[in-house]
Design a protein around this motif. Structure first.
Motif, PDB file in Angstrom:
ATOM      1  N   UNK A  44      -4.913   0.880  -9.539  1.00  0.00           N
ATOM      2  CA  UNK A  44      -4.684   1.240 -10.929  1.00  0.00           C
ATOM      3  C   UNK A  44      -5.296   0.236 -11.880  1.00  0.00           C
ATOM      4  N   UNK A  45      -5.297   0.616 -13.145  1.00  0.00           N
ATOM      5  CA  UNK A  45      -5.798  -0.267 -14.186  1.00  0.00           C
ATOM      6  C   UNK A  45      -7.247  -0.043 -14.549  1.00  0.00           C
ATOM      7  N   UNK A  46      -7.969   0.692 -13.728  1.00  0.00           N
ATOM      8  CA  UNK A  46      -9.378   1.006 -13.952  1.00  0.00           C
ATOM      9  C   UNK A  46      -9.678   2.339 -13.268  1.00  0.00           C
ATOM     10  N   UNK A  47     -10.786   2.987 -13.638  1.00  0.00           N
ATOM     11  CA  UNK A  47     -11.184   4.202 -12.915  1.00  0.00           C
ATOM     12  C   UNK A  47     -11.447   3.893 -11.436  1.00  0.00           C
ATOM     13  N   UNK A  48     -11.108   4.854 -10.585  1.00  0.00           N
ATOM     14  CA  UNK A  48     -11.277   4.699  -9.139  1.00  0.00           C
ATOM     15  C   UNK A  48     -12.427   5.590  -8.690  1.00  0.00           C
ATOM     16  N   UNK A  49     -13.403   5.008  -8.011  1.00  0.00           N
ATOM     17  CA  UNK A  49     -14.564   5.777  -7.566  1.00  0.00           C
ATOM     18  C   UNK A  49     -14.268   6.518  -6.263  1.00  0.00           C
ATOM     19  N   UNK A  50     -15.010   7.592  -6.036  1.00  0.00           N
ATOM     20  CA  UNK A  50     -14.875   8.339  -4.790  1.00  0.00           C
ATOM     21  C   UNK A  50     -15.221   7.447  -3.598  1.00  0.00           C
ATOM     22  N   UNK A  51     -16.194   6.581  -3.765  1.00  0.00           N
ATOM     23  CA  UNK A  51     -16.589   5.661  -2.688  1.00  0.00           C
ATOM     24  C   UNK A  51     -15.416   4.762  -2.283  1.00  0.00           C
ATOM     25  N   UNK A  52     -14.681   4.266  -3.268  1.00  0.00           N
ATOM     26  CA  UNK A  52     -13.533   3.407  -2.970  1.00  0.00           C
ATOM     27  C   UNK A  52     -12.420   4.202  -2.293  1.00  0.00           C
ATOM     28  N   UNK A  53     -12.211   5.423  -2.742  1.00  0.00           N
ATOM     29  CA  UNK A  53     -11.218   6.289  -2.093  1.00  0.00           C
ATOM     30  C   UNK A  53     -11.583   6.496  -0.626  1.00  0.00           C
ATOM     31  N   UNK A  54     -12.840   6.803  -0.368  1.00  0.00           N
ATOM     32  CA  UNK A  54     -13.285   7.022   1.007  1.00  0.00           C
ATOM     33  C   UNK A  54     -13.181   5.749   1.838  1.00  0.00           C
ATOM     34  N   UNK A  55     -13.447   4.622   1.227  1.00  0.00           N
ATOM     35  CA  UNK A  55     -13.385   3.336   1.932  1.00  0.00           C
ATOM     36  C   UNK A  55     -11.973   3.025   2.414  1.00  0.00           C
ATOM     37  N   UNK A  56     -10.972   3.326   1.597  1.00  0.00           N
ATOM     38  CA  UNK A  56      -9.600   2.931   1.909  1.00  0.00           C
ATOM     39  C   UNK A  56      -8.721   4.031   2.493  1.00  0.00           C
ATOM     40  N   UNK A  57      -8.954   5.295   2.139  1.00  0.00           N
ATOM     41  CA  UNK A  57      -7.981   6.350   2.464  1.00  0.00           C
ATOM     42  C   UNK A  57      -7.795   6.619   3.951  1.00  0.00           C
ATOM     43  N   UNK A  58      -8.756   6.308   4.764  1.00  0.00           N
ATOM     44  CA  UNK A  58      -8.578   6.532   6.205  1.00  0.00           C
ATOM     45  C   UNK A  58      -7.904   5.345   6.899  1.00  0.00           C
ATOM     46  N   UNK A  59      -7.634   4.276   6.145  1.00  0.00           N
ATOM     47  CA  UNK A  59      -7.031   3.075   6.735  1.00  0.00           C
ATOM     48  C   UNK A  59      -5.603   2.818   6.269  1.00  0.00           C
ATOM     49  N   UNK A  60      -5.267   3.297   5.077  1.00  0.00           N
ATOM     50  CA  UNK A  60      -3.952   3.010   4.499  1.00  0.00           C
ATOM     51  C   UNK A  60      -3.422   4.245   3.784  1.00  0.00           C
ATOM     52  N   UNK A  61      -2.165   4.201   3.438  1.00  0.00           N
ATOM     53  CA  UNK A  61      -1.598   5.203   2.526  1.00  0.00           C
ATOM     54  C   UNK A  61      -2.070   4.775   1.138  1.00  0.00           C
ATOM     55  N   UNK A  62      -2.890   5.583   0.520  1.00  0.00           N
ATOM     56  CA  UNK A  62      -3.536   5.219  -0.734  1.00  0.00           C
ATOM     57  C   UNK A  62      -2.949   6.009  -1.888  1.00  0.00           C
ATOM     58  N   UNK A  63      -2.558   5.312  -2.944  1.00  0.00           N
ATOM     59  CA  UNK A  63      -2.022   5.947  -4.139  1.00  0.00           C
ATOM     60  C   UNK A  63      -2.801   5.448  -5.342  1.00  0.00           C
ATOM     61  N   UNK A  64      -3.134   6.374  -6.231  1.00  0.00           N
ATOM     62  CA  UNK A  64      -3.811   6.024  -7.470  1.00  0.00           C
ATOM     63  C   UNK A  64      -2.818   6.227  -8.609  1.00  0.00           C
ATOM     64  N   UNK A  65      -2.705   5.235  -9.482  1.00  0.00           N
ATOM     65  CA  UNK A  65      -1.802   5.341 -10.623  1.00  0.00           C
ATOM     66  C   UNK A  65      -2.588   5.185 -11.916  1.00  0.00           C
TER      67      UNK A  65
END
Length: 105
Positions: A44-65
Motif C-alpha cells: 500500500x501507499x503507492x500504485x502496485x504494478x502487475x509485475x510486482x503482483x506476479x512476483x509476489x502472489x505465487x509465494x505469499x498471501x498478497x493483499x493490496x490496500x
C-alpha cells in the motif's frame, strides 16, 4: 540496526518474519525467494504494478490496500487471488467505512 537498513532480506530471515506491510517500492527491492519465512505481504501507499503482483502472489498471501490520503493508510483492501488490472479492483471497504469512487465530473 545496520542489517535492518542495509540487508533487509537477511533481517527478515533472521527474525523469521511471516507478515509485512511494504510500499510497492520497498517490495520491488526484495526477491520472495530470499525471504522464505514470509507468508503474507500487504502492499500500500503507492500504485502496485502487475509485475510486482506476479512476483509476489505465487509465494505469499498478497493483499493490496488503498487509502485516500497520507494520514489514512488504508480504507479498502483486496486479497490478490488472480490477475488484476492496475488501478482497478480496489477491493472492499473496511467495516466502518464507505467509499465513493468519482471521476472529474
Amino acid at each position: 540496526k545496520d542489517n535492518l537498513l542495509n540487508d533487509l532480506p537477511r533481517t527478515i530471515r533472521k527474525m523469521r518474519t511471516t507478515f509485512a506491510f511494504f510500499t510497492p517500492s520497498t517490495a520491488s527491492l526484495l526477491d520472495p525467494q530470499d525471504v522464505p519465512s514470509m507468508q503474507q505481504v500487504v502492499l500500500g501507499g503507492e500504485p502496485v504494478s502487475q509485475q510486482l503482483i506476479e512476483q509476489w502472489s505465487s509465494h505469499v498471501r498478497l493483499t493490496i490496500v488503498c487509502g485516500p490520503t497520507e494520514a489514512m493508510i488504508a480504507v479498502v483492501a483486496r486479497e490478490v487471488k488472480d490477475t488484476i488490472t492496475p488501478g482497478m479492483n480496489l477491493g472492499h471497504p473496511f467495516g466502518s467505512t464507505r467509499i465513493f469512487v468519482m471521476d472529474e465530473h
